[in-house]
Design a protein around this motif. Structure first.
Motif, short mmCIF file in Angstrom:
data_model
loop_
_atom_site.label_atom_id
_atom_site.label_comp_id
_atom_site.label_asym_id
_atom_site.label_seq_id
_atom_site.Cartn_x
_atom_site.Cartn_y
_atom_site.Cartn_z
N ALA A 58 0.83 -1.21 0.00
CA ALA A 58 0.00 0.00 0.00
C ALA A 58 0.86 1.25 0.00
CB ALA A 58 -0.93 0.00 1.21
N GLY A 59 2.10 1.15 -0.46
CA GLY A 59 2.99 2.30 -0.48
C GLY A 59 2.63 3.28 -1.58
N ILE A 60 2.68 4.57 -1.28
CA ILE A 60 2.34 5.60 -2.27
C ILE A 60 3.42 6.67 -2.30
CG2 ILE A 60 -0.15 5.24 -2.08
CD1 ILE A 60 -0.27 7.62 -0.20
N HIS A 61 4.64 6.30 -1.93
CA HIS A 61 5.67 7.31 -1.73
C HIS A 61 6.61 7.50 -2.92
CE1 HIS A 61 4.60 7.76 2.51
NE2 HIS A 61 4.48 6.44 2.53
N ASP A 62 6.81 6.47 -3.73
CA ASP A 62 7.74 6.63 -4.84
C ASP A 62 7.30 5.80 -6.02
OD1 ASP A 62 8.97 3.90 -4.64
OD2 ASP A 62 9.65 4.67 -2.71
N LEU A 63 7.85 6.12 -7.16
CA LEU A 63 7.47 5.47 -8.41
C LEU A 63 7.80 3.99 -8.41
CD1 LEU A 63 6.34 5.88 -11.26
CD2 LEU A 63 8.66 6.47 -12.01
N MET A 64 8.88 3.59 -7.72
CA MET A 64 9.30 2.20 -7.71
C MET A 64 8.31 1.30 -6.99
SD MET A 64 12.00 0.92 -9.21
CE MET A 64 13.23 2.22 -9.15
N ALA A 65 7.34 1.88 -6.28
CA ALA A 65 6.33 1.09 -5.57
C ALA A 65 5.44 0.30 -6.53
CB ALA A 65 5.47 1.99 -4.69
N ILE A 66 5.45 0.64 -7.80
CA ILE A 66 4.63 -0.10 -8.75
C ILE A 66 5.07 -1.55 -8.87
CG2 ILE A 66 4.06 1.96 -10.10
CD1 ILE A 66 6.11 1.12 -12.15
N ASN A 67 6.28 -1.87 -8.45
CA ASN A 67 6.73 -3.26 -8.48
C ASN A 67 6.01 -4.10 -7.43
OD1 ASN A 67 9.05 -3.35 -10.48
ND2 ASN A 67 9.61 -1.60 -9.23
N MET A 68 5.52 -3.47 -6.39
CA MET A 68 4.73 -4.17 -5.38
C MET A 68 3.24 -4.10 -5.69
SD MET A 68 6.91 -5.49 -3.37
CE MET A 68 5.78 -6.05 -2.11
N ASN A 69 2.79 -2.95 -6.16
CA ASN A 69 1.38 -2.75 -6.46
C ASN A 69 1.25 -1.69 -7.55
OD1 ASN A 69 -1.38 -2.37 -6.54
ND2 ASN A 69 -1.62 -2.26 -4.32
N PRO A 70 0.90 -2.08 -8.76
CA PRO A 70 0.83 -1.08 -9.85
C PRO A 70 -0.24 -0.02 -9.62
CG PRO A 70 -0.07 -3.20 -10.55
CD PRO A 70 0.60 -3.43 -9.24
N ALA A 71 -1.22 -0.27 -8.75
CA ALA A 71 -2.24 0.73 -8.47
C ALA A 71 -1.67 1.94 -7.76
CB ALA A 71 -3.35 0.10 -7.63
N SER A 72 -0.49 1.79 -7.13
CA SER A 72 0.13 2.92 -6.44
C SER A 72 0.58 4.00 -7.40
CB SER A 72 1.33 2.44 -5.62
OG SER A 72 2.35 1.94 -6.48
N LEU A 73 0.65 3.68 -8.68
CA LEU A 73 1.09 4.65 -9.68
C LEU A 73 0.20 5.89 -9.68
CD1 LEU A 73 2.89 5.37 -12.11
CD2 LEU A 73 1.32 4.05 -13.55
N ALA A 74 -1.08 5.72 -9.39
CA ALA A 74 -2.02 6.84 -9.41
C ALA A 74 -1.78 7.83 -8.30
CB ALA A 74 -3.45 6.31 -9.32
N PHE A 75 -1.03 7.44 -7.25
CA PHE A 75 -0.84 8.31 -6.09
C PHE A 75 0.59 8.85 -5.98
CE2 PHE A 75 -4.34 5.45 -5.06
CZ PHE A 75 -5.32 6.36 -4.66
N VAL A 76 1.42 8.57 -6.95
CA VAL A 76 2.78 9.10 -6.92
C VAL A 76 2.73 10.62 -7.09
CG1 VAL A 76 5.03 9.09 -8.04
CG2 VAL A 76 3.77 6.96 -7.78
N LYS A 77 3.35 11.34 -6.18
CA LYS A 77 3.26 12.81 -6.19
C LYS A 77 4.01 13.41 -7.37
CE LYS A 77 2.65 13.55 -1.22
NZ LYS A 77 3.21 14.20 -0.01
N ASN A 78 5.27 13.01 -7.54
CA ASN A 78 6.11 13.63 -8.56
C ASN A 78 6.26 12.70 -9.75
OD1 ASN A 78 7.87 15.18 -10.01
ND2 ASN A 78 9.57 15.03 -8.56
N LEU A 79 5.42 12.90 -10.75
CA LEU A 79 5.49 12.07 -11.95
C LEU A 79 6.49 12.60 -12.96
CD1 LEU A 79 1.77 11.05 -12.50
CD2 LEU A 79 3.68 9.57 -11.91
#
Length: 204
Positions: A58-79
């Protein structure tokens, strides 16, 4: 001067109590018929994910979190950021360089890509000592495409497709193409609270 001595003393004490071997979910503990355990894995996780024992579904802190959960991509602050992750598994002499970058973003749709290159590690620089298992000689190229759809800014559905080509450098006939999907759901009502669920390795 007192602060200097404090930090020197702390560093010396820390070095003294360091364990000879330290592992954090880096190997597969499954026993095989041959009795070998600890099959090497190839990771594409950030330092934050590794430090938290991969508990960042459930991490939403960095872009690399998509490797754990691709849904986190929507919550990445700095795209606008591009993340480079270099992972060295000293115990099995494996190394992976991974580059993740955003491709497209809108209020409801977000797309990102990753490029990974895996090759043999630095065998002469092994902090964990000699490994009794045979050292692998593998080359791998990977491409990941991640997509997330956002609902009301708090719920996200994501999917990531991994395509990889690998070959055993000691056997020219051992070449493999693989592909698998990762599905994820993430609910984040606030920046401090988030819930995630993911299904990884589907269809491999």
């Amino acid at each position: 001067m007192s602060k200097y001595y404090f930090f020197v003393s702390f560093a010396a004490l820390f070095a003294f109590i360091l364990p000879k071997e330290s592992q954090g979910q880096i190997t597969d503990p499954t026993n095989t018929e041959s009795g070998i355990r600890g099959a090497p894995r190839v990771y594409k996780f950030s330092a934050r994910t590794t430090a938290l024992g991969n508990a960042t579904v459930a991490g939403i802190h960095d872009l690399m979190a998509i490797n754990m959960n691709p849904a986190s991509l929507a919550f990445v602050k700095n795209l606008n950021a591009v993340q480079l992750n270099i992972y060295q598994n000293w115990n099995n002499n494996l190394m992976l360089e991974n580059l993740a970058f955003p491709v497209f973003a809108s209020p409801h749709h977000t797309l990102a890509a990753q490029i990974g290159i895996h090759n043999g590690g630095i065998s002469a620089f092994n902090l964990l000592g000699t490994n009794p298992l045979p050292q692998p000689s593998i080359t791998m190229y990977q491409l990941d495409l991640a997509y997330a759809y956002t609902i009301d800014g708090v719920l996200s559905l994501g999917i990531m497709n991994n395509i990889s080509f690998a070959q055993n450098n000691n056997d020219s006939q051992a070449q493999y193409w693989t592909s698998f999907f990762t599905l994820g759901v993430l609910y984040s009502p606030s920046q401090s609270v988030s819930y995630g669920l993911t299904f990884r390795g589907l269809g491999r």
